[in-house]
Design a protein around this motif. Structure first.
Motif, PDB file in Angstrom:
ATOM      1  N   GLU A 164       0.826  -1.209   0.000  1.00 17.29           N
ATOM      2  CA  GLU A 164       0.000   0.000   0.000  1.00 17.29           C
ATOM      3  C   GLU A 164       0.864   1.264   0.000  1.00 17.29           C
ATOM      4  O   GLU A 164       0.521   2.253  -0.655  1.00 17.29           O
ATOM      5  CB  GLU A 164      -0.924  -0.034   1.214  1.00 17.29           C
ATOM      6  CG  GLU A 164      -2.010  -1.111   1.097  1.00 17.29           C
ATOM      7  CD  GLU A 164      -2.819  -1.276   2.362  1.00 17.29           C
ATOM      8  OE1 GLU A 164      -3.875  -1.932   2.303  1.00 17.29           O
ATOM      9  OE2 GLU A 164      -2.400  -0.756   3.430  1.00 17.29           O
ATOM     10  N   GLU A 174      -4.894   1.990  -8.197  1.00 19.76           N
ATOM     11  CA  GLU A 174      -5.348   1.309  -6.989  1.00 19.76           C
ATOM     12  C   GLU A 174      -5.379  -0.192  -7.218  1.00 19.76           C
ATOM     13  O   GLU A 174      -5.487  -0.666  -8.350  1.00 19.76           O
ATOM     14  CB  GLU A 174      -6.748   1.801  -6.582  1.00 19.76           C
ATOM     15  CG  GLU A 174      -6.784   3.230  -6.067  1.00 19.76           C
ATOM     16  CD  GLU A 174      -6.089   3.399  -4.720  1.00 19.76           C
ATOM     17  OE1 GLU A 174      -5.856   2.382  -4.028  1.00 19.76           O
ATOM     18  OE2 GLU A 174      -5.793   4.553  -4.353  1.00 19.76           O
ATOM     19  N   ALA A 176      -7.079  -3.945  -5.728  1.00 17.34           N
ATOM     20  CA  ALA A 176      -8.183  -4.516  -4.963  1.00 17.34           C
ATOM     21  C   ALA A 176      -8.238  -6.020  -5.214  1.00 17.34           C
ATOM     22  O   ALA A 176      -7.729  -6.520  -6.208  1.00 17.34           O
ATOM     23  CB  ALA A 176      -9.508  -3.862  -5.343  1.00 17.34           C
ATOM     24  N   ARG A 181      -6.579  -8.073   2.353  1.00 21.70           N
ATOM     25  CA  ARG A 181      -7.078  -8.012   3.740  1.00 21.70           C
ATOM     26  C   ARG A 181      -8.331  -8.860   3.948  1.00 21.70           C
ATOM     27  O   ARG A 181      -9.181  -8.520   4.757  1.00 21.70           O
ATOM     28  CB  ARG A 181      -7.342  -6.557   4.132  1.00 21.70           C
ATOM     29  CG  ARG A 181      -6.071  -5.696   4.131  1.00 21.70           C
ATOM     30  CD  ARG A 181      -6.337  -4.291   4.619  1.00 21.70           C
ATOM     31  NE  ARG A 181      -5.120  -3.488   4.607  1.00 21.70           N
ATOM     32  CZ  ARG A 181      -4.229  -3.454   5.603  1.00 21.70           C
ATOM     33  NH1 ARG A 181      -4.425  -4.178   6.688  1.00 21.70           N
ATOM     34  NH2 ARG A 181      -3.142  -2.693   5.508  1.00 21.70           N
ATOM     35  N   ASP A 187     -15.224  -9.476   1.911  1.00 27.62           N
ATOM     36  CA  ASP A 187     -13.933  -8.793   2.003  1.00 27.62           C
ATOM     37  C   ASP A 187     -13.510  -8.245   0.644  1.00 27.62           C
ATOM     38  O   ASP A 187     -12.971  -7.136   0.543  1.00 27.62           O
ATOM     39  CB  ASP A 187     -12.859  -9.750   2.524  1.00 27.62           C
ATOM     40  CG  ASP A 187     -13.154 -10.254   3.928  1.00 27.62           C
ATOM     41  OD1 ASP A 187     -13.471  -9.425   4.799  1.00 27.62           O
ATOM     42  OD2 ASP A 187     -13.083 -11.474   4.148  1.00 27.62           O
ATOM     43  N   GLN A 190     -15.575  -5.208  -0.204  1.00 25.71           N
ATOM     44  CA  GLN A 190     -15.115  -4.062   0.578  1.00 25.71           C
ATOM     45  C   GLN A 190     -13.816  -3.511   0.029  1.00 25.71           C
ATOM     46  O   GLN A 190     -13.623  -2.292  -0.053  1.00 25.71           O
ATOM     47  CB  GLN A 190     -14.921  -4.472   2.043  1.00 25.71           C
ATOM     48  CG  GLN A 190     -14.595  -3.316   2.988  1.00 25.71           C
ATOM     49  CD  GLN A 190     -15.753  -2.345   3.094  1.00 25.71           C
ATOM     50  OE1 GLN A 190     -16.861  -2.729   3.429  1.00 25.71           O
ATOM     51  NE2 GLN A 190     -15.500  -1.071   2.796  1.00 25.71           N
ATOM     52  N   SER A 191     -12.906  -4.409  -0.380  1.00 30.19           N
ATOM     53  CA  SER A 191     -11.634  -3.995  -0.964  1.00 30.19           C
ATOM     54  C   SER A 191     -11.862  -3.162  -2.223  1.00 30.19           C
ATOM     55  O   SER A 191     -11.233  -2.112  -2.416  1.00 30.19           O
ATOM     56  CB  SER A 191     -10.783  -5.228  -1.287  1.00 30.19           C
ATOM     57  OG  SER A 191      -9.613  -4.876  -1.998  1.00 30.19           O
ATOM     58  N   GLU A 193     -14.665  -1.515  -3.093  1.00 33.81           N
ATOM     59  CA  GLU A 193     -15.342  -0.252  -2.766  1.00 33.81           C
ATOM     60  C   GLU A 193     -14.363   0.764  -2.188  1.00 33.81           C
ATOM     61  O   GLU A 193     -14.407   1.953  -2.522  1.00 33.81           O
ATOM     62  CB  GLU A 193     -16.488  -0.516  -1.793  1.00 33.81           C
ATOM     63  CG  GLU A 193     -17.665  -1.262  -2.432  1.00 33.81           C
ATOM     64  CD  GLU A 193     -18.790  -1.530  -1.455  1.00 33.81           C
ATOM     65  OE1 GLU A 193     -18.552  -1.433  -0.222  1.00 33.81           O
ATOM     66  OE2 GLU A 193     -19.908  -1.846  -1.907  1.00 33.81           O
ATOM     67  N   ASP A 194     -13.461   0.288  -1.311  1.00 31.49           N
ATOM     68  CA  ASP A 194     -12.462   1.189  -0.728  1.00 31.49           C
ATOM     69  C   ASP A 194     -11.535   1.744  -1.804  1.00 31.49           C
ATOM     70  O   ASP A 194     -11.199   2.934  -1.811  1.00 31.49           O
ATOM     71  CB  ASP A 194     -11.645   0.458   0.335  1.00 31.49           C
ATOM     72  CG  ASP A 194     -12.463   0.134   1.581  1.00 31.49           C
ATOM     73  OD1 ASP A 194     -13.555   0.713   1.744  1.00 31.49           O
ATOM     74  OD2 ASP A 194     -12.002  -0.709   2.386  1.00 31.49           O
ATOM     75  N   ALA A 195     -11.100   0.868  -2.730  1.00 31.99           N
ATOM     76  CA  ALA A 195     -10.205   1.297  -3.801  1.00 31.99           C
ATOM     77  C   ALA A 195     -10.906   2.296  -4.724  1.00 31.99           C
ATOM     78  O   ALA A 195     -10.311   3.303  -5.137  1.00 31.99           O
ATOM     79  CB  ALA A 195      -9.717   0.086  -4.597  1.00 31.99           C
ATOM     80  N   GLU A 197     -13.338   4.291  -3.921  1.00 31.05           N
ATOM     81  CA  GLU A 197     -13.490   5.557  -3.192  1.00 31.05           C
ATOM     82  C   GLU A 197     -12.192   6.362  -3.206  1.00 31.05           C
ATOM     83  O   GLU A 197     -12.208   7.584  -3.398  1.00 31.05           O
ATOM     84  CB  GLU A 197     -13.917   5.274  -1.755  1.00 31.05           C
ATOM     85  CG  GLU A 197     -14.208   6.532  -0.947  1.00 31.05           C
ATOM     86  CD  GLU A 197     -14.735   6.224   0.444  1.00 31.05           C
ATOM     87  OE1 GLU A 197     -14.774   7.149   1.272  1.00 31.05           O
ATOM     88  OE2 GLU A 197     -15.098   5.058   0.703  1.00 31.05           O
ATOM     89  N   ARG A 198     -11.068   5.669  -3.042  1.00 32.64           N
ATOM     90  CA  ARG A 198      -9.782   6.371  -3.091  1.00 32.64           C
ATOM     91  C   ARG A 198      -9.540   6.971  -4.474  1.00 32.64           C
ATOM     92  O   ARG A 198      -9.015   8.083  -4.605  1.00 32.64           O
ATOM     93  CB  ARG A 198      -8.645   5.420  -2.696  1.00 32.64           C
ATOM     94  CG  ARG A 198      -8.657   5.005  -1.237  1.00 32.64           C
ATOM     95  CD  ARG A 198      -7.358   4.315  -0.847  1.00 32.64           C
ATOM     96  NE  ARG A 198      -7.132   3.082  -1.582  1.00 32.64           N
ATOM     97  CZ  ARG A 198      -7.547   1.883  -1.172  1.00 32.64           C
ATOM     98  NH1 ARG A 198      -8.242   1.769  -0.035  1.00 32.64           N
ATOM     99  NH2 ARG A 198      -7.287   0.804  -1.872  1.00 32.64           N
TER     100      ARG A 198
END
Length: 212
Positions: A164, A174, A176, A181, A187, A190-191, A193-195, A197-198
């Motif tokens: 990271e 990014e 994912a 994690r 999981d 979520q990975s 969605e987080d990527a 968003e970044r």
């Protein structure tokens, strides 16, 4: 569209790579060798899944469960069986059951050297011994998933933190997937969605910086 055998260059504002890390590593080695090297350190295991549908009347075991996981101490040639139609309705007719049997994995990688026919016979023998099969499956399909299961060895989270940190040097890029994690479907979602968003934050910041 590029014709076969020719290269094509395209430009994007942002890229999210959700491929297995050994594939992601090969994609970026030309411009991010340190990040590529870190990604390549995550090991993967291969597995095969045999999907069978049996008549309930052909199985002695009552199957009042969602499946079973077999510890290595049992020295079996399969490591798990999911009673898929017990978990999800509609996977098999009412008088039948769908069994998903898992073979290989990190502990028994040599099992994947067998032919499809040999694996089917191995599974039949194991299920006969464990569940008491008495007939042939109504449906059978073998699926091989090579290098598909990331292995979380000791120090995995520290390796992910290094990945990271290196990835943060490339705004607009990014990563994912299930290699970082968490390996489960929630999981992985979520990975992603987080990527995403970044990436949106990066694009928004870029747009603000370019505004007059």
């Amino acid at each position: 569209m590029a014709s076969k055998g020719t290269a094509q260059t395209q430009h994007f504002d942002a890229v999210l790579i959700a491929a297995p890390t050994h594939q992601a590593a090969s994609m970026i080695t030309g411009f991010a060798p340190e990040l590529s090297s870190l990604l390549a350190q995550i090991e993967y295991a291969s597995t095969a899944i045999l999907v069978n549908i049996y008549k309930l009347s052909d199985i002695k075991h009552p199957l009042r469960a969602f499946g079973l996981v077999i510890p290595a101490a049992e020295k079996r040639k399969i490591f798990a069986v999911a009673f898929a139609s017990r978990k999800f309705l509609g996977r098999a007719p009412e008088d039948c059951i769908q069994l998903r049997t898992f073979i290989g994995g990190a502990m028994q990688s040599e099992m994947l050297e067998h032919t499809d026919e040999e694996l089917q016979e191995i599974v039949r023998s194991e299920l006969d011994d464990i569940l008491g099969l008495q007939g042939k499956p109504l449906f059978s399909k073998l699926l091989r998933h090579n290098q598909s299961m990331p292995q979380y060895h000791l120090g995995h989270l520290e390796l992910v933190e290094q990945i990271e940190q290196q990835a943060s040097r490339y705004p607009g890029l990014e990563l994912a997937g299930n290699a970082y994690r968490g390996v489960g479907i929630p999981d992985s979602i979520q990975s992603a969605e987080d990527a995403a968003e970044r990436l949106m934050l990066t694009l928004t910041a870029d747009a603000s910086a370019q505004a007059p």
